[in-house]
Design an enzyme around this catalytic site. Structure first.
Site, PDB file in Angstrom:
ATOM      1  N   THR A 198      26.125 138.122   6.473  1.00  0.00           N
ATOM      2  CA  THR A 198      24.987 139.031   6.290  1.00  0.00           C
ATOM      3  C   THR A 198      24.265 138.775   4.974  1.00  0.00           C
ATOM      4  O   THR A 198      23.052 138.944   4.882  1.00  0.00           O
ATOM      5  CB  THR A 198      25.486 140.502   6.370  1.00  0.00           C
ATOM      6  OG1 THR A 198      25.940 140.723   7.698  1.00  0.00           O
ATOM      7  CG2 THR A 198      24.407 141.500   6.046  1.00  0.00           C
ATOM      8  N   SER A 229      30.783 135.113   9.867  1.00  0.00           N
ATOM      9  CA  SER A 229      32.152 134.728   9.494  1.00  0.00           C
ATOM     10  C   SER A 229      33.093 134.713  10.697  1.00  0.00           C
ATOM     11  O   SER A 229      34.106 134.023  10.680  1.00  0.00           O
ATOM     12  CB  SER A 229      32.692 135.645   8.395  1.00  0.00           C
ATOM     13  OG  SER A 229      32.761 136.981   8.824  1.00  0.00           O
ATOM     14  N   THR A 284      31.340 139.342   5.755  1.00  0.00           N
ATOM     15  CA  THR A 284      32.410 140.274   5.385  1.00  0.00           C
ATOM     16  C   THR A 284      33.427 140.491   6.506  1.00  0.00           C
ATOM     17  O   THR A 284      34.537 140.951   6.254  1.00  0.00           O
ATOM     18  CB  THR A 284      31.847 141.656   4.979  1.00  0.00           C
ATOM     19  OG1 THR A 284      31.178 142.225   6.100  1.00  0.00           O
ATOM     20  CG2 THR A 284      30.903 141.540   3.797  1.00  0.00           C
ATOM     21  N   ASP A 285      33.031 140.158   7.749  1.00  0.00           N
ATOM     22  CA  ASP A 285      33.899 140.535   8.879  1.00  0.00           C
ATOM     23  C   ASP A 285      35.300 139.942   8.789  1.00  0.00           C
ATOM     24  O   ASP A 285      36.280 140.631   9.039  1.00  0.00           O
ATOM     25  CB  ASP A 285      33.242 140.146  10.206  1.00  0.00           C
ATOM     26  CG  ASP A 285      32.126 141.113  10.582  1.00  0.00           C
ATOM     27  OD1 ASP A 285      32.016 142.164   9.935  1.00  0.00           O
ATOM     28  OD2 ASP A 285      31.371 140.816  11.522  1.00  0.00           O
TER      29      ASP A 285
HETATM   30  N1  ASP Z   1      28.404 139.552  10.787  1.00  0.00           N
HETATM   31  C1  ASP Z   1      28.592 139.416   9.412  1.00  0.00           C
HETATM   32  C2  ASP Z   1      29.636 138.346   9.117  1.00  0.00           C
HETATM   33  O1  ASP Z   1      29.276 137.210   9.078  1.00  0.00           O
HETATM   34  C3  ASP Z   1      28.928 140.675   8.761  1.00  0.00           C
HETATM   35  C4  ASP Z   1      28.756 140.615   7.284  1.00  0.00           C
HETATM   36  O2  ASP Z   1      28.594 139.588   6.671  1.00  0.00           O
HETATM   37  O3  ASP Z   1      28.810 141.688   6.688  1.00  0.00           O
HETATM   38  O4  ASP Z   1      30.788 138.620   8.900  1.00  0.00           O
END
Ligand code: ASP
Length: 325
Positions: A13, A53, A85-86
């Site tokens: 993100t 991620s 973050t995932d």
């Molecule tokens: N979908 C995102 C990821 O790549 C979520 C994020 O980065 O917060 O994990």
């Protein structure tokens, strides 16, 4: 002298624009966006991947660890990695197992897309750069910086699917970066575990969560599907419905390596190996136990003794504990 840092991007993100059809952010965009802020470090920017991620694999993390290490060996004082973050806590845990350098490697990301009102990416990236450039970060192992908090990479977990203060550790953050960009640590992480880095990391290890009234069907289905190793997230300190427990005991003795973790976020199971050959994950969550089991199998194949020993040292608080339970 300003520290020399490398920022490696992987997507997430933090690299996702708000508007439809807008280009995803690359290292060049991050560098431009931060060009007006104070010069905390002499930064080299490198793109590795630009993906959500959830698309990353343990093999990607091996490669990422290697890249970060090359930067340190090339003279960088620290490395920052931007990341979705995932599954950030999984990359963080593997990095923590493999990182043997004194210099910091710091993961950061964002919960709100770039350019949205209240976007947290620019602040998180600045804070991660400030922390990575601080001499106070030396010798602390890999770290995670978001929301002005610094967490030990081995302990952090994502608790909330959209809140900006989503990252939490059982014993709290190890430090903070305040509004004047001063870095303050409150404690050290004792006895961080490191393991040899395998050349590949793709052993199939299943992960399932036990629910009320479940029986051995899922465990048998995993065996029928070809799995030779599995992690079961059990209730509380590691309890399973009786039929599932019996099925798992049979499996652990005859058919596959079985590790039981707690489905509670914190606390873990009792440490060590139970009498029926089921290995207990101790302080590790199910997803971290799965990664450790993958590493264990890459290093030792199906040697149950060696793998059992890896987990036997995994006490509640991450400190060595070889009590047999
Ligand atoms: N979908 C995102 C990821 O790549 C979520 C994020 O980065 O917060 O994990």
């Amino acid at each position: 002298m300003v520290p020399k840092l490398t920022v490696i991007t992987t997507g997430g993100t933090i690299a996702t624009p708000t508007g439809k059809g807008e280009k995803r952010l690359t290292a060049t965009d991050f560098a431009r966006d931060l060009s007006d802020s104070p010069k905390w470090a002499d930064v080299t920017w490198k793109d590795f991947l630009n993906v959500p991620s959830s698309s990353l694999s343990p093999e990607d993390v091996l490669q990422l660890t290697h890249l970060a290490e090359e930067e340190i060996q090339g003279g960088a004082d620290g490395v920052v990695i931007t990341h979705g973050t995932d599954v950030l806590e999984e990359t963080a845990y593997l990095l923590s197992l493999f990182w043997t350098h004194t210099q910091p490697v710091i993961l950061t990301g964002a919960m709100r897309s770039a350019g949205s009102a209240g976007a947290d990416g620019p602040r998180n990236l600045t804070a991660a750069i400030v922390a990575a450039g601080s001499r106070k970060s030396l010798g602390r192992g890999p770290l995670v910086v978001l929301n002005d908090e610094i967490h030990a990479a081995s302990q952090v977990t994502k608790m909330h699917s959209w809140a900006v203060d989503t990252f939490t550790s059982e014993y709290g953050p190890v430090g903070i970066i305040n509004q004047w960009n001063e870095v303050h640590y409150h404690r050290r992480t004792e006895n961080r575990e490191t393991l040899p880095r395998p050349s590949s990391l793709n052993e199939p290890v299943a992960l399932i969560t036990a629910g009320m009234g479940m029986d051995e069907t899922m465990v048998d289905a995993l065996i029928a599907g070809g799995f030779r190793a599995m992690v079961i997230e059990a209730a509380g300190l590691g309890s399973l419905p009786p039929a599932m427990q019996r099925g798992l005991e049979r499996t652990a003795l005859e058919r596959a390596i079985a590790v039981v973790a707690s489905r509670c976020t914190f606390g873990g199971t009792v440490a060590g190996r139970s009498s029926k050959g089921i290995i207990r994950a101790g302080s590790l969550s199910g997803i971290k136990a799965r990664l450790k089991l993958m590493v264990g199998m890459s290093l030792y194949g199906e040697d149950r003794e060696a793998i059992g020993n890896l987990f036997r040292q995994q006490s509640w608080k991450g400190e060595p504990d070889d009590r047999e339970r």
